[in-house]
Design a protein around this motif. Structure first.
Motif, PDB file in Angstrom:
ATOM      1  N   ILE A 139       4.617   3.884   9.277  1.00 25.05           N
ATOM      2  CA  ILE A 139       5.593   4.049   8.198  1.00 25.05           C
ATOM      3  C   ILE A 139       4.828   4.193   6.890  1.00 25.05           C
ATOM      4  O   ILE A 139       3.634   3.892   6.836  1.00 25.05           O
ATOM      5  CB  ILE A 139       6.586   2.863   8.107  1.00 25.05           C
ATOM      6  CG1 ILE A 139       5.875   1.582   7.714  1.00 25.05           C
ATOM      7  CG2 ILE A 139       7.366   2.694   9.406  1.00 25.05           C
ATOM      8  CD1 ILE A 139       6.807   0.465   7.281  1.00 25.05           C
ATOM      9  N   SER A 140       5.513   4.641   5.852  1.00 23.45           N
ATOM     10  CA  SER A 140       4.885   4.775   4.537  1.00 23.45           C
ATOM     11  C   SER A 140       5.441   3.728   3.594  1.00 23.45           C
ATOM     12  O   SER A 140       6.649   3.483   3.553  1.00 23.45           O
ATOM     13  CB  SER A 140       5.145   6.165   3.954  1.00 23.45           C
ATOM     14  OG  SER A 140       4.495   7.133   4.725  1.00 23.45           O
ATOM     15  N   GLU A 141       4.520   3.119   2.851  1.00 20.70           N
ATOM     16  CA  GLU A 141       4.873   2.229   1.747  1.00 20.70           C
ATOM     17  C   GLU A 141       4.223   2.823   0.522  1.00 20.70           C
ATOM     18  O   GLU A 141       3.041   2.604   0.267  1.00 20.70           O
ATOM     19  CB  GLU A 141       4.364   0.798   1.983  1.00 20.70           C
ATOM     20  CG  GLU A 141       5.127   0.035   3.037  1.00 20.70           C
ATOM     21  CD  GLU A 141       4.616  -1.396   3.219  1.00 20.70           C
ATOM     22  OE1 GLU A 141       3.640  -1.796   2.547  1.00 20.70           O
ATOM     23  OE2 GLU A 141       5.199  -2.109   4.045  1.00 20.70           O
ATOM     24  N   GLY A 142       4.992   3.597  -0.218  1.00 18.98           N
ATOM     25  CA  GLY A 142       4.418   4.316  -1.347  1.00 18.98           C
ATOM     26  C   GLY A 142       3.380   5.307  -0.864  1.00 18.98           C
ATOM     27  O   GLY A 142       3.660   6.160  -0.029  1.00 18.98           O
ATOM     28  N   GLU A 143       2.166   5.180  -1.362  1.00 24.95           N
ATOM     29  CA  GLU A 143       1.064   6.069  -0.976  1.00 24.95           C
ATOM     30  C   GLU A 143       0.317   5.572   0.261  1.00 24.95           C
ATOM     31  O   GLU A 143      -0.606   6.235   0.723  1.00 24.95           O
ATOM     32  CB  GLU A 143       0.081   6.193  -2.145  1.00 24.95           C
ATOM     33  CG  GLU A 143       0.673   6.836  -3.378  1.00 24.95           C
ATOM     34  CD  GLU A 143       0.960   8.312  -3.152  1.00 24.95           C
ATOM     35  OE1 GLU A 143       0.101   9.014  -2.580  1.00 24.95           O
ATOM     36  OE2 GLU A 143       2.049   8.746  -3.535  1.00 24.95           O
ATOM     37  N   THR A 144       0.691   4.416   0.774  1.00 23.46           N
ATOM     38  CA  THR A 144      -0.046   3.811   1.876  1.00 23.46           C
ATOM     39  C   THR A 144       0.689   3.992   3.194  1.00 23.46           C
ATOM     40  O   THR A 144       1.896   3.793   3.270  1.00 23.46           O
ATOM     41  CB  THR A 144      -0.244   2.292   1.619  1.00 23.46           C
ATOM     42  OG1 THR A 144      -0.857   2.119   0.349  1.00 23.46           O
ATOM     43  CG2 THR A 144      -1.111   1.670   2.687  1.00 23.46           C
ATOM     44  N   ARG A 145      -0.071   4.395   4.213  1.00 25.44           N
ATOM     45  CA  ARG A 145       0.486   4.485   5.557  1.00 25.44           C
ATOM     46  C   ARG A 145       0.225   3.157   6.257  1.00 25.44           C
ATOM     47  O   ARG A 145      -0.897   2.653   6.247  1.00 25.44           O
ATOM     48  CB  ARG A 145      -0.145   5.634   6.340  1.00 25.44           C
ATOM     49  CG  ARG A 145       0.196   7.001   5.759  1.00 25.44           C
ATOM     50  CD  ARG A 145      -0.398   8.149   6.556  1.00 25.44           C
ATOM     51  NE  ARG A 145      -1.822   7.951   6.788  1.00 25.44           N
ATOM     52  CZ  ARG A 145      -2.422   8.105   7.976  1.00 25.44           C
ATOM     53  NH1 ARG A 145      -1.740   8.469   9.032  1.00 25.44           N
ATOM     54  NH2 ARG A 145      -3.715   7.915   8.114  1.00 25.44           N
ATOM     55  N   ILE A 146       1.261   2.599   6.849  1.00 23.99           N
ATOM     56  CA  ILE A 146       1.195   1.297   7.495  1.00 23.99           C
ATOM     57  C   ILE A 146       1.436   1.483   8.990  1.00 23.99           C
ATOM     58  O   ILE A 146       2.342   2.205   9.391  1.00 23.99           O
ATOM     59  CB  ILE A 146       2.279   0.343   6.933  1.00 23.99           C
ATOM     60  CG1 ILE A 146       2.166   0.218   5.417  1.00 23.99           C
ATOM     61  CG2 ILE A 146       2.226  -1.015   7.614  1.00 23.99           C
ATOM     62  CD1 ILE A 146       0.875  -0.370   4.944  1.00 23.99           C
ATOM     63  N   LEU A 147       0.637   0.808   9.809  1.00 23.94           N
ATOM     64  CA  LEU A 147       0.881   0.757  11.238  1.00 23.94           C
ATOM     65  C   LEU A 147       1.500  -0.596  11.536  1.00 23.94           C
ATOM     66  O   LEU A 147       1.008  -1.635  11.082  1.00 23.94           O
ATOM     67  CB  LEU A 147      -0.424   0.915  12.036  1.00 23.94           C
ATOM     68  CG  LEU A 147      -0.252   0.925  13.548  1.00 23.94           C
ATOM     69  CD1 LEU A 147       0.497   2.183  13.992  1.00 23.94           C
ATOM     70  CD2 LEU A 147      -1.599   0.822  14.237  1.00 23.94           C
ATOM     71  N   ALA A 160      -3.053  -1.433   7.467  1.00 22.49           N
ATOM     72  CA  ALA A 160      -2.912  -0.224   6.646  1.00 22.49           C
ATOM     73  C   ALA A 160      -3.809   0.850   7.235  1.00 22.49           C
ATOM     74  O   ALA A 160      -4.913   0.572   7.712  1.00 22.49           O
ATOM     75  CB  ALA A 160      -3.285  -0.504   5.196  1.00 22.49           C
ATOM     76  N   LEU A 161      -3.318   2.081   7.222  1.00 23.31           N
ATOM     77  CA  LEU A 161      -4.102   3.232   7.685  1.00 23.31           C
ATOM     78  C   LEU A 161      -4.664   3.942   6.469  1.00 23.31           C
ATOM     79  O   LEU A 161      -4.045   3.957   5.406  1.00 23.31           O
ATOM     80  CB  LEU A 161      -3.195   4.182   8.484  1.00 23.31           C
ATOM     81  CG  LEU A 161      -2.515   3.586   9.701  1.00 23.31           C
ATOM     82  CD1 LEU A 161      -1.481   4.547  10.257  1.00 23.31           C
ATOM     83  CD2 LEU A 161      -3.546   3.233  10.758  1.00 23.31           C
ATOM     84  N   ASP A 162      -5.809   4.560   6.644  1.00 19.95           N
ATOM     85  CA  ASP A 162      -6.375   5.348   5.535  1.00 19.95           C
ATOM     86  C   ASP A 162      -5.451   6.502   5.234  1.00 19.95           C
ATOM     87  O   ASP A 162      -4.834   7.069   6.128  1.00 19.95           O
ATOM     88  CB  ASP A 162      -7.748   5.897   5.906  1.00 19.95           C
ATOM     89  CG  ASP A 162      -8.788   4.808   6.027  1.00 19.95           C
ATOM     90  OD1 ASP A 162      -9.733   5.010   6.793  1.00 19.95           O
ATOM     91  OD2 ASP A 162      -8.663   3.770   5.358  1.00 19.95           O
ATOM     92  N   ARG A 163      -5.346   6.827   3.967  1.00 23.91           N
ATOM     93  CA  ARG A 163      -4.551   8.008   3.589  1.00 23.91           C
ATOM     94  C   ARG A 163      -5.209   9.257   4.126  1.00 23.91           C
ATOM     95  O   ARG A 163      -6.424   9.378   4.124  1.00 23.91           O
ATOM     96  CB  ARG A 163      -4.433   8.096   2.073  1.00 23.91           C
ATOM     97  CG  ARG A 163      -3.555   7.028   1.491  1.00 23.91           C
ATOM     98  CD  ARG A 163      -3.464   7.097   0.000  1.00 23.91           C
ATOM     99  NE  ARG A 163      -3.487   8.476  -0.461  1.00 23.91           N
ATOM    100  CZ  ARG A 163      -3.521   8.814  -1.718  1.00 23.91           C
ATOM    101  NH1 ARG A 163      -3.536   7.912  -2.653  1.00 23.91           N
ATOM    102  NH2 ARG A 163      -3.543  10.076  -2.078  1.00 23.91           N
ATOM    103  N   GLU A 164      -4.383  10.200   4.579  1.00 20.42           N
ATOM    104  CA  GLU A 164      -4.920  11.477   5.064  1.00 20.42           C
ATOM    105  C   GLU A 164      -5.596  12.196   3.918  1.00 20.42           C
ATOM    106  O   GLU A 164      -5.132  12.160   2.778  1.00 20.42           O
ATOM    107  CB  GLU A 164      -3.806  12.345   5.633  1.00 20.42           C
ATOM    108  CG  GLU A 164      -3.280  11.796   6.943  1.00 20.42           C
ATOM    109  CD  GLU A 164      -2.221  12.697   7.522  1.00 20.42           C
ATOM    110  OE1 GLU A 164      -1.727  13.613   6.840  1.00 20.42           O
ATOM    111  OE2 GLU A 164      -1.863  12.467   8.690  1.00 20.42           O
TER     112      GLU A 164
END
Length: 166
Positions: A139-147, A160-164
């Motif tokens: 999912i996305s939390e603002g600019e951050t992708r969360i697993l 948190a996942l690294d931003r693409e």
């Protein structure tokens, strides 16, 4: 929390969930389960065995339990994650038994925990955590992708996942 203390009982719970008495592992699982049934944690984070006759402090290296197995039923927001501890306690991840992931200060690795009961947690073994990661959703939390993973209608953050593109 407790006023009448009998002292230190000489019990220690290792990071792997092994219970020791005066340095020797306790090999009888029914005895360990009995001790675990009277295990309590105070407001300051200390661990105690509390019986009607006595109460005494025990030492815990990390947390008293280890989650050794996961099962997942359903999909997405409707799924349910159930964990089994090293003492065969069954925990359904949800509002009453939340999953949290801390960061190990020694190596930066994820350190996942679930609340078993009354301030007592289990650390998820690495294969159990990886199984949840494999089933995780992004999912996305603002600019951050969360697993994270859904269980009991709640979303539990795994990391948190690294931003693409970064």
């Amino acid at each position: 929390m407790f006023d009448d203390i009998c002292g230190d009982f000489g019990l220690f719970i290792g990071r792997d969930g092994t219970w020791f008495y005066r340095g020797s592992p306790i090999g009888r699982k029914p005895l360990v389960k009995l001790f675990a049934s009277v295990l309590r944690r105070d407001d300051e984070g200390g661990y105690w065995l509390v019986t009607p006759a006595e109460k005494g402090r025990i030492q815990v290296e990390d947390v008293p339990f280890v989650a050794v197995e996961a099962s997942v039923a359903g999909d997405g927001r409707e799924q349910t994650v159930t964990l089994r501890t090293n003492l065969d306690e069954i925990v359904t991840v949800g509002r009453d038994n939340p999953l949290r992931v801390a960061t190990d200060p020694t190596n930066g690795a994820p350190a996942p925990y679930v609340l078993v009961r009354d301030r007592l947690e289990a650390r998820l073994l690495r294969p159990v955590f990886y199984e949840l990661v494999e089933r995780g959703e992004e999912i996305s939390e603002g600019e951050t992708r969360i697993l994270g993973i859904w269980s009991g209608g709640e979303f539990f953050r795994l990391g948190a996942l690294d931003r693409e593109g970064s």
